[in-house]
Design an enzyme around this catalytic site. Structure first.
Site, PDB file in Angstrom:
ATOM      1  N   PHE A  87      85.313 -23.421  29.529  1.00  0.00           N
ATOM      2  CA  PHE A  87      84.542 -22.339  29.392  1.00  0.00           C
ATOM      3  C   PHE A  87      82.703 -22.053  29.064  1.00  0.00           C
ATOM      4  O   PHE A  87      82.753 -22.235  27.986  1.00  0.00           O
ATOM      5  CB  PHE A  87      85.302 -21.077  28.642  1.00  0.00           C
ATOM      6  CG  PHE A  87      84.871 -19.841  29.197  1.00  0.00           C
ATOM      7  CD1 PHE A  87      85.580 -18.434  29.899  1.00  0.00           C
ATOM      8  CD2 PHE A  87      83.912 -19.561  28.588  1.00  0.00           C
ATOM      9  CE1 PHE A  87      84.966 -17.878  30.562  1.00  0.00           C
ATOM     10  CE2 PHE A  87      83.695 -17.962  28.977  1.00  0.00           C
ATOM     11  CZ  PHE A  87      83.681 -17.616  30.031  1.00  0.00           C
ATOM     12  N   GLU A  88      82.431 -22.267  30.460  1.00  0.00           N
ATOM     13  CA  GLU A  88      80.725 -21.694  29.692  1.00  0.00           C
ATOM     14  C   GLU A  88      80.432 -20.973  31.004  1.00  0.00           C
ATOM     15  O   GLU A  88      80.291 -21.248  32.311  1.00  0.00           O
ATOM     16  CB  GLU A  88      79.870 -22.819  28.980  1.00  0.00           C
ATOM     17  CG  GLU A  88      79.697 -23.896  30.667  1.00  0.00           C
ATOM     18  CD  GLU A  88      78.806 -24.904  29.434  1.00  0.00           C
ATOM     19  OE1 GLU A  88      79.030 -24.931  29.018  1.00  0.00           O
ATOM     20  OE2 GLU A  88      78.873 -26.023  30.694  1.00  0.00           O
ATOM     21  N   ILE A  89      79.369 -19.883  30.572  1.00  0.00           N
ATOM     22  CA  ILE A  89      78.698 -19.243  31.323  1.00  0.00           C
ATOM     23  C   ILE A  89      77.384 -19.311  30.898  1.00  0.00           C
ATOM     24  O   ILE A  89      77.275 -18.810  29.372  1.00  0.00           O
ATOM     25  CB  ILE A  89      78.861 -17.889  31.712  1.00  0.00           C
ATOM     26  CG1 ILE A  89      80.436 -17.401  31.911  1.00  0.00           C
ATOM     27  CG2 ILE A  89      77.937 -17.268  32.477  1.00  0.00           C
ATOM     28  CD1 ILE A  89      80.664 -16.220  32.241  1.00  0.00           C
TER      29      ILE A  89
END
Length: 183
Positions: A87-89
């Site tokens: 999960f990375e933005i």
């Protein structure tokens, strides 16, 4: 910006805002939900290679970097902490920057992606710590996220269907280091 979404993940909380707009409005360039340690045997030469890179480039150019606070143990080694990149933005500008491309090219030529298992999580995390100030990094504490076997279940999870006691972040030494940046 992009948001990495893996197959078979679950978001056990209602997300009632736009994370992209949040990142843009607050000047953030990297966001995560889970911070944990890497398996040392998969990256035995990564830290030495990073140190060589820094030395050959004349030190860290970004004086607001968070390498020391996030990634270095008391005797100067890598503490193995990383933002779990499942999960990375992040801002595409970060990965397209001259600094990151130079860093990645250096690592690529060192051969660790092929001969070891230098994954995107430690490499991204080290780059984030080197090239961004703490104000540019965001912990999406309120976004519940499950990717087996790890769960981030927000402590204020009134709109969540998850058990806070099972959240990996409750006892995360790495997240504790990140949170200390803002004390």
């Amino acid at each position: 910006y992009y948001w990495r979404v893996e197959p078979s993940v679950q978001f056990p909380c209602i997300i009632d805002y736009d994370p992209f707009l949040y990142m843009k409005k607050h000047g953030k360039e990297y966001g995560f939900t889970i911070a944990l340690t890497e398996y040392e045997e998969t990256i035995p030469t990564l830290w030495k290679t990073v140190q060589r890179y820094i030395k050959e480039r004349g030190g860290l150019k970004n004086k607001g970097n968070v390498m020391k606070e996030l990634l270095t143990d008391p005797i100067g080694g890598y503490n193995l902490c990383h933002f779990w990149s499942n999960f990375e933005i992040a801002s595409l500008n970060l990965w397209r920057s001259k600094e990151y491309l130079d860093f990645f090219d250096y690592l690529d030529k060192a051969g660790g992606f092929f001969y070891e298992r230098w994954g995107d999580a430690p490499v991204h995390s080290i780059a984030v710590a080197m090239f961004l100030n703490k104000e540019k990094i965001h912990f999406f504490e309120n976004i519940g996220y499950y990717h087996a076997p790890f769960l981030n279940c927000p402590e204020s999870g009134t709109k969540c269907l998850c058990d806070v006691k099972k959240s990996i972040n409750l006892n995360s030494h790495c997240l504790e280091l990140f949170n200390r940046l803002y004390d």
